[in-house]
Scaffold this motif. Structure first.
Motif, PDB file in Angstrom:
ATOM      1  N   THR A  71       0.895  -1.195   0.021  1.00 44.44           N
ATOM      2  CA  THR A  71      -0.054   0.023  -0.180  1.00 44.44           C
ATOM      3  C   THR A  71       1.048   1.212  -0.044  1.00 44.44           C
ATOM      4  N   ASP A  72       1.984   1.304   0.469  1.00 40.41           N
ATOM      5  CA  ASP A  72       2.962   2.512   0.487  1.00 40.41           C
ATOM      6  C   ASP A  72       3.965   2.374  -0.408  1.00 40.41           C
ATOM      7  N   ALA A  73       3.839   1.416  -1.514  1.00 41.27           N
ATOM      8  CA  ALA A  73       4.817   1.456  -2.556  1.00 41.27           C
ATOM      9  C   ALA A  73       5.462   2.791  -3.183  1.00 41.27           C
ATOM     10  N   ALA A  74       4.429   3.453  -3.699  1.00 38.86           N
ATOM     11  CA  ALA A  74       4.516   4.796  -4.214  1.00 38.86           C
ATOM     12  C   ALA A  74       5.205   5.769  -3.355  1.00 38.86           C
ATOM     13  N   ALA A  75       4.690   5.662  -2.106  1.00 34.24           N
ATOM     14  CA  ALA A  75       5.176   6.725  -1.076  1.00 34.24           C
ATOM     15  C   ALA A  75       6.722   6.196  -0.770  1.00 34.24           C
ATOM     16  N   CYS A  76       7.107   5.132  -0.716  1.00 33.68           N
ATOM     17  CA  CYS A  76       8.526   4.648  -0.655  1.00 33.68           C
ATOM     18  C   CYS A  76       9.295   4.948  -1.544  1.00 33.68           C
ATOM     19  N   ARG A  87       2.808   9.863  -9.935  1.00 33.50           N
ATOM     20  CA  ARG A  87       2.308  10.499 -10.948  1.00 33.50           C
ATOM     21  C   ARG A  87       2.509   9.264 -12.322  1.00 33.50           C
ATOM     22  N   LEU A  88       3.176   8.500 -12.010  1.00 32.95           N
ATOM     23  CA  LEU A  88       3.555   7.293 -13.080  1.00 32.95           C
ATOM     24  C   LEU A  88       2.241   6.449 -13.188  1.00 32.95           C
ATOM     25  N   ALA A  89       1.592   6.544 -14.360  1.00 29.44           N
ATOM     26  CA  ALA A  89       0.361   5.801 -14.699  1.00 29.44           C
ATOM     27  C   ALA A  89       0.657   4.374 -14.477  1.00 29.44           C
ATOM     28  N   VAL A  90      -0.308   3.355 -14.246  1.00 26.98           N
ATOM     29  CA  VAL A  90      -0.196   2.116 -14.476  1.00 26.98           C
ATOM     30  C   VAL A  90      -0.058   1.635 -15.678  1.00 26.98           C
ATOM     31  N   ASP A 117      -0.363  -0.828  -6.510  1.00 26.57           N
ATOM     32  CA  ASP A 117       0.477  -0.853  -5.441  1.00 26.57           C
ATOM     33  C   ASP A 117       1.550  -1.805  -5.782  1.00 26.57           C
ATOM     34  N   ARG A 118       1.974  -1.919  -7.224  1.00 25.57           N
ATOM     35  CA  ARG A 118       3.212  -2.807  -7.495  1.00 25.57           C
ATOM     36  C   ARG A 118       4.199  -2.211  -8.528  1.00 25.57           C
ATOM     37  N   TYR A 119       5.301  -1.966  -8.416  1.00 27.40           N
ATOM     38  CA  TYR A 119       6.331  -1.190  -9.219  1.00 27.40           C
ATOM     39  C   TYR A 119       7.442  -2.530  -9.384  1.00 27.40           C
TER      40      TYR A 119
END
Length: 394
Positions: A71-76, A87-90, A117-119
């Motif tokens: 859930t915090d992938a983008a924040a991390c 801001r990177l779109a799926v 929630d996955r990169y």
């Protein structure tokens, strides 16, 4: 049980090894991140020519790949990297870098957003301890998935035609986007990305589908000049594109033993990546201070007189004052000129009276040459076909 004879094969083999080893007529291997990778299959000039005139396959499996999810992938990732991962779109991809607290470059790489929630973060160096430390306090899981993915680069002006012939509809796929396709009972992800500065794609699947993928592409590409290429041809292409490599064009901060070798994104010409308004990220305060006072170093592209590659050459102003070093160079077969990437003192970033001290081997003796160098814009080679959607049809 531990293999007591592991020393006989110290390098791992990629899932494509049965095909790359069969094609490697020169037996030219080199280590990359613990894997054996091909330098040149049979003819360097022909391999580079295929990158610019046909289509090529390059084994990307050794490239380090991290899965960052939760859930915090983008924040991390926003805390870790200089760009705004939120801001990177799926389905999107962007190029990014990350620094230490002092604003010094650790590495660069590409970030893929696979789901909300996955990169996936792909890079040159291994950073798992750093990533885990940076993730402290975030609800996120970080996994090294390098061995779980078979990755292949398909690059060159006929690469789209090869994919169409193999049954993949990629006409609507835009640069820095990806799409998923069924393949051989599994799935294949195709991203319009690459390291050649040309039309090209990167293909991602599971190791068990690696050989069927290679065979499918080689069959489809038989009429379009498809051939495998090694790292030496790719290096020429990336220089023509003006792309940098960690460990060659800059030394990653954790590896620097000398303070004066550390470089920041601003000093490597990567300031355009930084999202200053997204909030705090590692190195932000140090980079703000450097932006205010001005960086000490700059990173530039050069054209150099003559036809001798200037790799490792020292740069001088007015033939006598040392002002920088060339980090990567080649004679460009595409541009028919000698090109280079270089770190220079910032006050010389616009050029003027620059000279490269080149030592050329002439029958067991080195000849010292002082050749004029001119600062030019990067990329050196920038074809419109790499941006066209749909790609041109032959």
């Amino acid at each position: 049980m531990t293999d007591l004879r592991h020393y006989q094969t110290p390098l791992r083999q990629t899932p494509f090894h049965p095909r790359t080893s069969a094609a490697n007529r020169l037996h030219a291997w080199a280590p990359w991140a613990g894997y054996a990778t091909v330098q040149t299959y049979d003819d360097l000039a022909m391999e580079h020519s295929a990158i610019r005139n046909a289509a090529t396959l390059y084994d990307l499996c050794p490239m380090i790949k991290y899965r960052i999810e939760g859930t915090d992938a983008a924040a991390c990732l926003n805390r870790l990297t200089v760009r705004d991962a939120d801001r990177l779109a799926v389905g999107g991809v962007h190029y990014t870098v990350w620094c230490d607290d002092a604003g010094h470059l650790i590495d660069d790489g590409t970030l893929f957003r696979l789901a909300p929630d996955r990169y996936r973060l792909c890079c040159q160096e291994r950073h798992l301890p750093w990533l885990l430390d940076s993730a402290f306090g975030f609800d996120v899981r970080i996994t090294d998935e390098t061995g779980e993915i078979a990755a292949l680069a398909l690059q060159g002006p006929t690469s789209a035609v090869v994919l169409r012939a193999a049954g993949f509809d990629i006409d609507t796929l835009k640069p820095f986007r990806m799409a998923e396709f069924p393949f051989a009972g599994g799935h294949l992800t195709i991203s319009r990305t690459g390291f050649t500065g040309d039309l090209g794609y990167e293909l991602w699947t599971t190791p068990d589908l690696a050989l069927p993928l290679w065979d499918s592409l080689t069959d489809a590409g038989a009429l379009y000049g498809l051939r495998p290429v090694g790292s030496e041809a790719l290096n020429i292409a990336r220089l023509e594109a003006g792309f940098i490599i960690a460990g060659q064009d800059f030394t990653p901060a954790p590896h620097c033993l000398r303070e004066d070798r550390l470089r920041s994104p601003l000093e490597m010409g990567l300031g355009w990546l930084i999202d200053w308004d997204k909030g705090q990220f590692t190195g932000r305060r140090a980079l703000l201070r450097q932006r205010e006072r001005g960086p000490h170093w700059a990173f530039v592209g050069l054209e150099i007189e003559g036809n001798v590659a200037a790799e490792g050459a020292i740069l001088y102003h007015n033939r006598k004052t040392e002002i920088g070093v060339i980090t990567g160079a080649c004679w460009s077969p595409t541009l028919k000129t000698s090109i280079a990437l270089a770190q220079v003192k910032a006050r010389h970033a616009k050029g003027g009276n620059l000279w490269a001290e080149i030592y050329a081997l002439r029958e067991l003796h080195y000849a010292r040459m002082m050749m004029p160098a001119r600062v030019v814009a990067r990329p050196f080679f920038n074809p419109t076909r790499k941006r066209q959607t749909p790609p041109g049809k032959l």
